[in-house]
Design an enzyme around this catalytic site. Sequence first.
Site, PDB file in Angstrom:
ATOM      1  CB  THR A  64      -6.131   7.933   1.269  1.00  0.00           C
ATOM      2  OG1 THR A  64      -6.080   6.953   2.295  1.00  0.00           O
ATOM      3  CG2 THR A  64      -7.452   8.663   1.312  1.00  0.00           C
ATOM      4  CG  ASP A 124      -2.037   1.001   1.120  1.00  0.00           C
ATOM      5  OD1 ASP A 124      -2.366   1.411  -0.010  1.00  0.00           O
ATOM      6  OD2 ASP A 124      -2.577   1.400   2.161  1.00  0.00           O
ATOM      7  CD  GLU A 126      -5.437   2.875  -0.151  1.00  0.00           C
ATOM      8  OE1 GLU A 126      -4.596   2.254  -0.834  1.00  0.00           O
ATOM      9  OE2 GLU A 126      -5.314   3.082   1.075  1.00  0.00           O
ATOM     10  NE  ARG A 186      -7.891   6.854   9.385  1.00  0.00           N
ATOM     11  CZ  ARG A 186      -7.198   6.591   8.292  1.00  0.00           C
ATOM     12  NH1 ARG A 186      -5.969   6.075   8.382  1.00  0.00           N
ATOM     13  NH2 ARG A 186      -7.714   6.800   7.098  1.00  0.00           N
ATOM     14  CD  GLU A 210      -6.201   4.835   4.546  1.00  0.00           C
ATOM     15  OE1 GLU A 210      -5.537   4.030   3.847  1.00  0.00           O
ATOM     16  OE2 GLU A 210      -5.688   5.546   5.440  1.00  0.00           O
ATOM     17  NE  ARG A 242       5.011  15.337  10.275  1.00  0.00           N
ATOM     18  CZ  ARG A 242       4.373  14.251   9.830  1.00  0.00           C
ATOM     19  NH1 ARG A 242       4.135  13.247  10.637  1.00  0.00           N
ATOM     20  NH2 ARG A 242       3.974  14.178   8.566  1.00  0.00           N
TER      21      ARG A 242
HETATM   22 MN    MN Z   1      -4.090   2.939   2.728  1.00  0.00          MN
END
Ligand code: MN
Length: 443
Positions: free
Chosen positions: A374, A141, A215, A251, A213, A157
């Site tokens: 993603t 991935d 993709e 998450r 996600e 960040r």
């Molecule tokens: Mn992913």
Amino acid sequence: MTLDHTHDPDRRSWIQSANDSTTDFPIQNLPFGVFKRRGANEPSRVGVAIGDQILDVAACLSEGLFGPDATSVAESCCEASLNPLLELGREAARTLRRDLSEILRIGSPVFERDHAIASRILVPTSGAELMLPVRVGDYTDFYASIDHATNVGSMFRPDNPLLPNYKWIPIGYHGRSSSGVVSGTSVRRPVGQTRDGAEGPPTFGATRRLDYELEVGAIVTTGNPLGSPISLDDAERHILGLCLVNDWSARDIQAWEYQPLGPFLAKSFSTSISPWVVTLDALEPFRARAYPRPADDPAPLPYLFSQQNTNAGGVDITLEVFLSSARMRDERMEPYRVSVGSFVDMYWTIAQLVAHHTSNGCNLRAGDLLASGTVSGALKESRGCLLERTWRGTEPLVLPTGETRKFLDDGDEVILRGFCERSGWPRVGFGECRGVVLPARTA
Ligand code: MN
């Protein structure tokens, strides 16, 4: 690759539903999958989506419908996965594609001679069970959307959202292939270690931040020998086609476990894969330039740069995510569209992912799955996961029922859709990749 008769926008099929301008599966598409008739005691085998039907390649073989070259390719389609076809390579699949298009076109001698053949070589999609198309060997991935990387980075960040390696190297990690499931398979909310505060000990329980996600997956056809990198301009010869992938992610588990070695159990509990592999050949009219790097971005290193890749390395696929809560389904509401974006927004092309993956001599094999990461764009509406779409839960979604979502609830169904549209060309689509969230086992 140049365009041939299989791309001819004027070509129509004797299967009426394939000529509908809204179908994902016109005669110009011809994606490969694996199916059997629902409830029938028969082997799974390779089929090709055409309108609302599936063309049974093995049945066409029995009827003697292929020319000599395509016959040997079609023999690989009597198996329960695309792997034997993948082993033969992209050129072989193209030979088969040309014959399939001839069989299905209006004016096809096969059909003109014997209209009754339709019932022997077609299965209505509504009466079929679609299987995982590929027995996935290795699953990698990537993280190829710069908007996704910047958004996620800025949450963790704020001063330094994009790490210094991002514009130089396609970031990826090795995923788990054993937990790949076909679209329509329910996904159990995983349990794992999470930590609420920055100080206390972790607890073990159901994830409270389950996410999807959006993709795009690339399916490897012929691989490369260990020690022999694939060059950028040769890379797409090693990819049969693309599918939709939902890289379900927990998450809170991810936040606690990912340092220093990256995602692990936060991702490996399930990955949903769409049933149809749309060939790169079918996508040829929808090619686009690679991401236009701003002038102050570094040029890719030589092994990741070519004019061909810059000019046509992208694919313009519109990608959508829909959400349907259990209550919405009870009240017969249409799924709610959470996002829409395009695969052209990816910073790294598929060819760059392949060239980078093999640049150290790592061997790809037929049946490997390379997922893009993603797919997000610059707009809020084009953010391809809830972490970004609700900005870590600070901007909840409001569904048509008035229900709100920061992350996924039990009973939620996530539906990914993808399609290509360009003036002068029939729409080529991917179908759907769906999955309903089941409650955690401990709940
Ligand atoms: Mn992913």
